[in-house]
Design a protein around this motif. Structure first.
Motif, short mmCIF file in Angstrom:
data_model
loop_
_atom_site.label_atom_id
_atom_site.label_comp_id
_atom_site.label_asym_id
_atom_site.label_seq_id
_atom_site.Cartn_x
_atom_site.Cartn_y
_atom_site.Cartn_z
N UNK A 1 0.83 -1.20 0.00
CA UNK A 1 0.00 0.00 0.00
C UNK A 1 0.87 1.26 0.00
N UNK A 2 0.49 2.21 -0.84
CA UNK A 2 1.24 3.47 -0.96
C UNK A 2 0.26 4.64 -0.92
N UNK A 3 0.61 5.64 -0.12
CA UNK A 3 -0.16 6.88 -0.07
C UNK A 3 0.73 8.04 -0.51
N UNK B 1 -3.01 -0.81 -4.81
CA UNK B 1 -1.78 -0.35 -4.16
C UNK B 1 -1.91 1.09 -3.68
N UNK B 2 -2.64 1.92 -4.40
CA UNK B 2 -2.80 3.33 -4.00
C UNK B 2 -3.95 3.43 -3.00
N UNK B 3 -3.64 3.86 -1.78
CA UNK B 3 -4.64 3.83 -0.71
C UNK B 3 -5.11 5.21 -0.27
N UNK B 4 -4.52 6.30 -0.80
CA UNK B 4 -4.99 7.62 -0.42
C UNK B 4 -3.92 8.68 -0.46
N UNK C 1 3.15 -0.19 5.11
CA UNK C 1 2.64 0.71 4.08
C UNK C 1 3.60 1.89 3.98
N UNK C 2 3.42 2.70 2.95
CA UNK C 2 4.40 3.74 2.65
C UNK C 2 3.70 5.06 2.33
N UNK C 3 4.22 6.13 2.94
CA UNK C 3 3.78 7.47 2.61
C UNK C 3 4.89 8.17 1.87
N UNK C 4 4.67 8.47 0.60
CA UNK C 4 5.74 9.00 -0.26
C UNK C 4 5.41 10.44 -0.63
N UNK C 5 6.37 11.32 -0.38
CA UNK C 5 6.13 12.74 -0.57
C UNK C 5 6.81 13.34 -1.77
N UNK C 6 7.97 13.94 -1.54
CA UNK C 6 8.66 14.72 -2.56
C UNK C 6 8.95 13.91 -3.82
N UNK C 7 9.26 12.62 -3.67
CA UNK C 7 9.57 11.79 -4.84
C UNK C 7 8.39 11.65 -5.78
#
Length: 394
Positions: free
Chosen positions: A166-168, A195-198, A332-338
């Motif tokens: 899961x990636x947000x 995979x995209x959760x929010x 799960x992962x919270x991805x920002x600037x990338x």
């Protein structure tokens, strides 16, 4: 120097979700506290002539934003843990530009915010994205085309789908622009599958019909340390959070005063009350091993808990963490600037931190954050030394 945008932001909900969840808690528990926030230019960026004046213009026009009736209905339906009294307060909330001080001297920029905490808490993220967006515009840096942004995002989400994680999207504060973030979220929604959760951005979550994601930030713990002392900060922060949300929003941020100190206080009660923890500094793989061992020591099966990783992630780092931790604990992962500032330009390295709080109209008390990465320590040097001494941190 005027800017081209008719409004600095398309919605009052164009902000990270945890700013609203914390605002709700502050209104309920600490309505009289005052706060001071300070802009920190970690990347030593040089700002062009007229930047401060242009930023002032954008900040002044933030006062025009207000919660629309459909936004009120959206929050009421999708975020039932935000009580009706808070939502009515938010409906009447307006940004007060007089709370924001902006000064430019040469290429150096100083920005600070001061006022009641429940009001000023919403300024941090918009100020950061306004600074970021304005910087690229006034320095006339040309980003990748929309088509390239879409291709890049599809390539990344393809990898995340293959990893089955899961990636947000967590990239509001240092986005290249609103347009890029909107493009990224739309692409993730269209191509991310399960995979995209929010997204952490409430406005874009509403637009994309996806989940707004977030709980609390470092400032929640920093405030508690200033009011109750460093040794009580973690425990009281978690206690007060559960008092307000009664089991909802159950992800605990662990690194405000180092992860080691946090897990000394994250006892069986909290480990059972909270669904999981968020990693934001230090080695993520070593962290996952520490968390798994901690749950096992408490007699809790880590398979029923999870970790949200959110520190400087990219596809390679996500793959590395996944291979090390998947199957041992939920991840799960919270991805920002990338995601929101991978457009062929150098992303800005800027933050805005809570630096002082005031209780009952008395003296201001400095706040500090002690990261597991020494370069991320923030606050008054003397207070940092005191916190390390009290907490036994080398």
């Amino acid at each position: 120097m005027k800017t081209e945008m008719p409004l600095p932001s398309p919605s009052i909900l164009d902000n990270d979700f945890y700013k609203f969840t914390m605002q709700c808690a502050v209104v309920q528990l600490f309505p009289d506290v005052k706060a001071r926030y300070t802009f920190i230019n970690r990347g030593a960026h040089e700002f062009p002539d007229g930047f401060g004046a242009a930023l002032r213009d954008l900040v002044d026009r933030m006062a025009e934003l207000k919660l629309a009736p459909e936004e009120h209905r959206y929050l009421s339906k999708n975020c039932p843990y935000l009580n009706a009294a808070y939502l009515d307060l938010l409906a009447g909330y307006r940004y007060d530009p007089s709370e924001v001080c902006i000064e430019q001297t040469g290429t150096a920029l100083e920005v600070s915010v001061e006022g009641h905490w429940f009001r000023t808490i919403l300024w941090e993220v918009p100020l950061l994205f306004l600074i970021s967006e304005l910087y690229y515009r006034l320095t006339r840096q040309q980003r990748d085309s929309d088509e390239q942004v879409i291709r890049n995002t599809i390539e990344k989400t393809t990898i995340y789908k293959e990893l089955d994680v899961p990636v947000a999207e967590f990239g509001t504060r240092r986005r290249h622009s609103y347009e890029v973030q909107r493009l990224v979220v739309d692409t993730l929604t269209a191509h991310g599958g399960k995979s995209f959760v929010g997204t952490s951005n409430v406005h874009l979550a509403m637009c994309a019909r996806t989940k707004p994601i977030g709980t609390h930030a470092h400032e929640w713990f920093m405030f508690h340390a200033a009011k109750y002392g460093f040794t009580m900060a973690n425990a009281l922060s978690l206690e007060h959070w559960t008092d307000v949300y009664r089991g909802d929003l159950g992800v605990a941020l662990s690194d405000t005063y180092t992860n080691d100190v946090f897990f000394e206080q994250f006892d069986k009660k909290f480990a059972k009350l909270f669904d999981g923890v968020r990693h934001d500094s230090g080695d993520p793989i070593a962290y996952s091993e520490k968390v798994i061992a901690h749950y096992k020591k408490l007699g809790i099966n880590p398979a029923y808990k999870f970790i949200i990783f959110s520190d400087g992630l990219n596809t390679g780092r996500v793959a590395e963490i996944t291979h090390a931790a998947k199957g041992k604990i939920g991840i799960s992962f919270g991805i920002g600037t990338n995601l929101t500032n991978d457009v062929g330009l150098k992303p800005m390295n800027i933050v805005m931190k809570l630096t002082a709080v005031q209780f009952d109209g008395k003296r201001w008390v400095s706040t500090v954050k002690l990261s597991d990465e020494p370069g991320k320590h923030t606050g008054d040097p003397g207070m940092i030394r005191l916190a390390k001494e009290v907490l036994g941190i080398e």
